[in-house]
Design an enzyme around this catalytic site. Structure first.
Site, PDB file in Angstrom:
ATOM      1  N   LYS A  12       0.845  -1.207   0.000  1.00  0.00           N
ATOM      2  CA  LYS A  12       0.000   0.000   0.000  1.00  0.00           C
ATOM      3  C   LYS A  12       0.881   1.259   0.000  1.00  0.00           C
ATOM      4  O   LYS A  12       1.909   1.276  -0.654  1.00  0.00           O
ATOM      5  CB  LYS A  12      -0.982  -0.044   1.179  1.00  0.00           C
ATOM      6  CG  LYS A  12      -1.784  -1.360   1.191  1.00  0.00           C
ATOM      7  CD  LYS A  12      -2.944  -1.362   2.126  1.00  0.00           C
ATOM      8  CE  LYS A  12      -3.654  -2.712   2.041  1.00  0.00           C
ATOM      9  NZ  LYS A  12      -4.859  -2.775   2.830  1.00  0.00           N
ATOM     10  N   HIS A  96      -8.340  -3.058  -6.353  1.00  0.00           N
ATOM     11  CA  HIS A  96      -8.332  -3.211  -4.895  1.00  0.00           C
ATOM     12  C   HIS A  96      -9.485  -2.401  -4.306  1.00  0.00           C
ATOM     13  O   HIS A  96      -9.802  -1.319  -4.810  1.00  0.00           O
ATOM     14  CB  HIS A  96      -6.989  -2.743  -4.336  1.00  0.00           C
ATOM     15  CG  HIS A  96      -6.835  -3.071  -2.879  1.00  0.00           C
ATOM     16  ND1 HIS A  96      -7.410  -2.309  -1.902  1.00  0.00           N
ATOM     17  CD2 HIS A  96      -6.219  -4.110  -2.271  1.00  0.00           C
ATOM     18  CE1 HIS A  96      -7.134  -2.861  -0.716  1.00  0.00           C
ATOM     19  NE2 HIS A  96      -6.410  -3.953  -0.914  1.00  0.00           N
ATOM     20  N   GLU A  98      -9.694  -0.487  -1.868  1.00  0.00           N
ATOM     21  CA  GLU A  98      -9.372   0.899  -1.504  1.00  0.00           C
ATOM     22  C   GLU A  98      -9.424   1.804  -2.733  1.00  0.00           C
ATOM     23  O   GLU A  98      -9.794   2.970  -2.640  1.00  0.00           O
ATOM     24  CB  GLU A  98      -7.988   0.952  -0.829  1.00  0.00           C
ATOM     25  CG  GLU A  98      -8.068   0.410   0.599  1.00  0.00           C
ATOM     26  CD  GLU A  98      -6.805  -0.253   1.109  1.00  0.00           C
ATOM     27  OE1 GLU A  98      -5.729  -0.050   0.519  1.00  0.00           O
ATOM     28  OE2 GLU A  98      -6.909  -0.993   2.115  1.00  0.00           O
ATOM     29  N   GLY A 174      -7.687  -4.751   6.935  1.00  0.00           N
ATOM     30  CA  GLY A 174      -7.089  -3.832   7.902  1.00  0.00           C
ATOM     31  C   GLY A 174      -7.881  -3.710   9.190  1.00  0.00           C
ATOM     32  O   GLY A 174      -7.656  -2.797   9.980  1.00  0.00           O
ATOM     33  N   SER A 214      -6.794  -9.115   6.575  1.00  0.00           N
ATOM     34  CA  SER A 214      -6.246  -9.457   7.886  1.00  0.00           C
ATOM     35  C   SER A 214      -5.607 -10.838   7.951  1.00  0.00           C
ATOM     36  O   SER A 214      -5.697 -11.527   8.972  1.00  0.00           O
ATOM     37  CB  SER A 214      -7.307  -9.292   8.976  1.00  0.00           C
ATOM     38  OG  SER A 214      -7.766  -7.949   9.001  1.00  0.00           O
TER      39      SER A 214
HETATM   40  P1  PGA Z   1      -4.713  -6.370   5.353  1.00  0.00           P
HETATM   41  O1  PGA Z   1      -4.847  -5.869   3.841  1.00  0.00           O
HETATM   42  O2  PGA Z   1      -3.958  -7.691   5.301  1.00  0.00           O
HETATM   43  O3  PGA Z   1      -3.925  -5.299   6.073  1.00  0.00           O
HETATM   44  O4  PGA Z   1      -6.088  -6.550   5.889  1.00  0.00           O
HETATM   45  C1  PGA Z   1      -5.109  -6.759   2.813  1.00  0.00           C
HETATM   46  C2  PGA Z   1      -5.265  -6.031   1.501  1.00  0.00           C
HETATM   47  O5  PGA Z   1      -5.860  -4.938   1.498  1.00  0.00           O
HETATM   48  O6  PGA Z   1      -4.798  -6.484   0.449  1.00  0.00           O
END
Ligand code: PGA
Length: 252
Positions: A12, A96, A98, A174, A214
């Protein structure tokens, strides 16, 4: 059919120039003895050159986190698939959550990006996943299917072979909240059966579907032991070489 697992670290907006090289070196050291799976890291754009240099001849692949679908032009702030491939990436994360949530990406732009990646031989890691509200209303499978329908529009069998899918429930990213291995397997099974309705069985059986949200050293083994979970897309736990290496190890 046995599919070699893929563990991909999505850094990220972490690890800028000067920080990314040392992390790549540490990952190389930690992972080389446990390369029981394919391994990819996705640093921010500016750090790609130093990560590519650090990981040369290791077999660890480097991915970008996004791309623009045009080859060049007046698109301030964007990078094309040609540029990303020229920088030494072999894969690219597309769609993704996000990017969908904060940058207005739609299934249509995601689809253009998938085609642009394939045009230059970059393997797309195409992300899909539902929000908490969508899961709570029982719409999760329909949401993911429609993301697949849009994201894979115009993609033929030959191209599908080069694509990796990543199922990432938005509510698990996250948050420290993972989908249970049963919830994840159920969705991965649904994705594979949706694909079976559209593509030849052989291609679908060899396609890898990663789970993301996660994932860490403590839950990786159980998730990765599910029949349709072929790897992980890892955010937070990919920023430390030892936790990332333990996830890779869990894929064995
Ligand atoms: P995370 O993110 O493992 O921190 O939950 C995963 C991702 O967004 O690819």
């Amino acid at each position: 059919m046995s599919r070699r697992k893929l563990i991909a670290g999505n850094w990220k907006m972490h690890m800028g120039p000067g920080e990314a090289g040392p992390l790549a070196q540490a990952i190389k050291k930690a992972v080389m003895d446990v390369m029981v799976a394919d391994v990819t890291v996705a640093p921010p754009y500016l750090s790609i050159p130093e990560v590519v240099a650090a990981l040369r001849h290791t077999g660890i692949q480097v991915a970008a986190q996004n791309l623009h679908w045009e080859s060049s032009g007046a698109y301030t702030g964007e990078l094309s698939s040609e540029m990303i491939a020229a920088a030494g990436c072999t894969q690219v994360i597309i769609g993704h959550s996000e990017r969908r949530q904060y940058f207005g990406e739609t299934d249509q732009t995601v689809n253009k990006k998938v085609h642009a990646a394939l045009r230059v031989g970059l393997a797309p890691i195409l992300c899909v996943g539902e929000t908490l509200a969508q899961r709570e209303s029982g719409a999760e499978v329909a949401v993911v299917e429609s993301q697949l329908e849009g994201g894979l529009a115009g993609i033929h069998e030959d191209d599908l072979q080069r694509i990796v899918l990543a199922y990432e429930p938005v509510w698990a990213i996250g948050t420290g909240k993972t989908a249970s291995s049963d919830q994840a397997q159920a969705m991965h099974g649904a994705i594979r059966s949706w694909l079976r309705g559209r593509y030849a069985g052989g291609v679908v059986s060899s396609l890898r579907i990663l789970y993301g949200g996660s994932v860490g050293p403590a839950n990786a083994a159980l998730l990765l032991s599910q029949p349709d979970i072929d790897g992980a897309l890892v955010g937070g736990a990919a920023l430390k070489a030892d936790s990332f290496a333990r996830i890779v190890e869990a894929a064995g």
